[in-house]
Design an enzyme around this catalytic site. Sequence first.
Site, PDB file in Angstrom:
ATOM      1  N   GLU A  39       1.202  -1.098   0.290  1.00 19.90           N
ATOM      2  CA  GLU A  39      -0.190  -0.345  -0.224  1.00 19.90           C
ATOM      3  C   GLU A  39       0.599   1.374  -0.452  1.00 19.90           C
ATOM      4  O   GLU A  39       1.819   1.239   0.718  1.00 19.90           O
ATOM      5  CB  GLU A  39      -1.157  -0.210   0.785  1.00 19.90           C
ATOM      6  CG  GLU A  39      -1.723   1.375   0.901  1.00 19.90           C
ATOM      7  CD  GLU A  39      -3.017   0.950   2.514  1.00 19.90           C
ATOM      8  OE1 GLU A  39      -3.615   2.014   2.529  1.00 19.90           O
ATOM      9  OE2 GLU A  39      -2.656   0.546   3.285  1.00 19.90           O
ATOM     10  N   LYS A 108     -10.292   2.510  -2.209  1.00 17.72           N
ATOM     11  CA  LYS A 108     -10.144   1.893  -0.185  1.00 17.72           C
ATOM     12  C   LYS A 108     -10.604   2.198  -0.380  1.00 17.72           C
ATOM     13  O   LYS A 108     -11.382   3.582  -0.009  1.00 17.72           O
ATOM     14  CB  LYS A 108      -8.782   2.352  -0.316  1.00 17.72           C
ATOM     15  CG  LYS A 108      -8.349   1.679   1.586  1.00 17.72           C
ATOM     16  CD  LYS A 108      -7.796   2.094   2.022  1.00 17.72           C
ATOM     17  CE  LYS A 108      -7.067   1.610   3.626  1.00 17.72           C
ATOM     18  NZ  LYS A 108      -6.026   2.372   4.453  1.00 17.72           N
ATOM     19  N   CYS A 142      -5.132  -2.628   2.661  1.00 19.98           N
ATOM     20  CA  CYS A 142      -4.753  -3.342   4.442  1.00 19.98           C
ATOM     21  C   CYS A 142      -6.416  -3.211   4.894  1.00 19.98           C
ATOM     22  O   CYS A 142      -6.601  -4.165   5.372  1.00 19.98           O
ATOM     23  CB  CYS A 142      -4.524  -1.396   4.522  1.00 19.98           C
ATOM     24  SG  CYS A 142      -3.708  -1.603   6.121  1.00 19.98           S
TER      25      CYS A 142
END
Length: 255
Positions: A39, A108, A142
């Site tokens: 990331e 995300k 994540c």
Amino acid sequence: MIITILQTDIQWGHPEENIKQAESLLLSHLGSDLYVLPEMWSTGFATEPQGLAEDENSSISLAWMKYMAQKLHCAICGSLTIRTVNGYYRNRQYFVNGKNGTVQYYDKHHLFTYGGENHYYKAGETHTIVEYEGFRILLLTCYDLRFPIWSRYSYDLQYDLIVCVANWPESRQNAFHILTRARAIENMTYLIAVNRVGDDDYSHYRGCSCILSPIGKTLVQCIPDMPQAVSFSLNLETLRQKRAKFKVLEDRDIW
């Protein structure tokens, strides 16, 4: 499909140095179909993106991904801090396919509010499934790992592989270990999790990047605390046979 995971020691705010490191690791494992970076691999996890985010149309990091993917006839995946043409900041995971010249991305969805990521970034609202080398690949980033409903295999969300890129700190390493295995097992899918190593002003990162089987077995894992590239070949037919024999997905709850 041969996968190489690139566990890097990200240098804060230095895209050029991080590109050099990524390229060195990548070139040490030539011949893979897919290379996966962590990331925000070119800057570090920048919750305050001003001065660090790259403009979407002039990103040197994305340009490098495109160049290397085309040159090596492969795909490269990893997230960047991006300022879009309409002025929004996005934690955007790119999947650059050098075999057909396409670029797909996933923004995300679950922003890390504990670290303030939600103050500057705009959350993504949709899933991204990439079709590559016969695999249907779900992209996650994540913090998404903590929310199983978002990635639950369903009639509307069918895939063979999860690729999750991360900046997951040592202080929560146990959660990273458990959640990656849980997402693989509950969805009976291959899972790739690529985490960084090293330090920033907030955390230490151990990495422990890995590729997991549909039963949560570790197929390959990077050495903790060490920049490293490791490769593994995933077999789609093996996954199909496991799903056909052990039909746990057919017994899942329908919401």
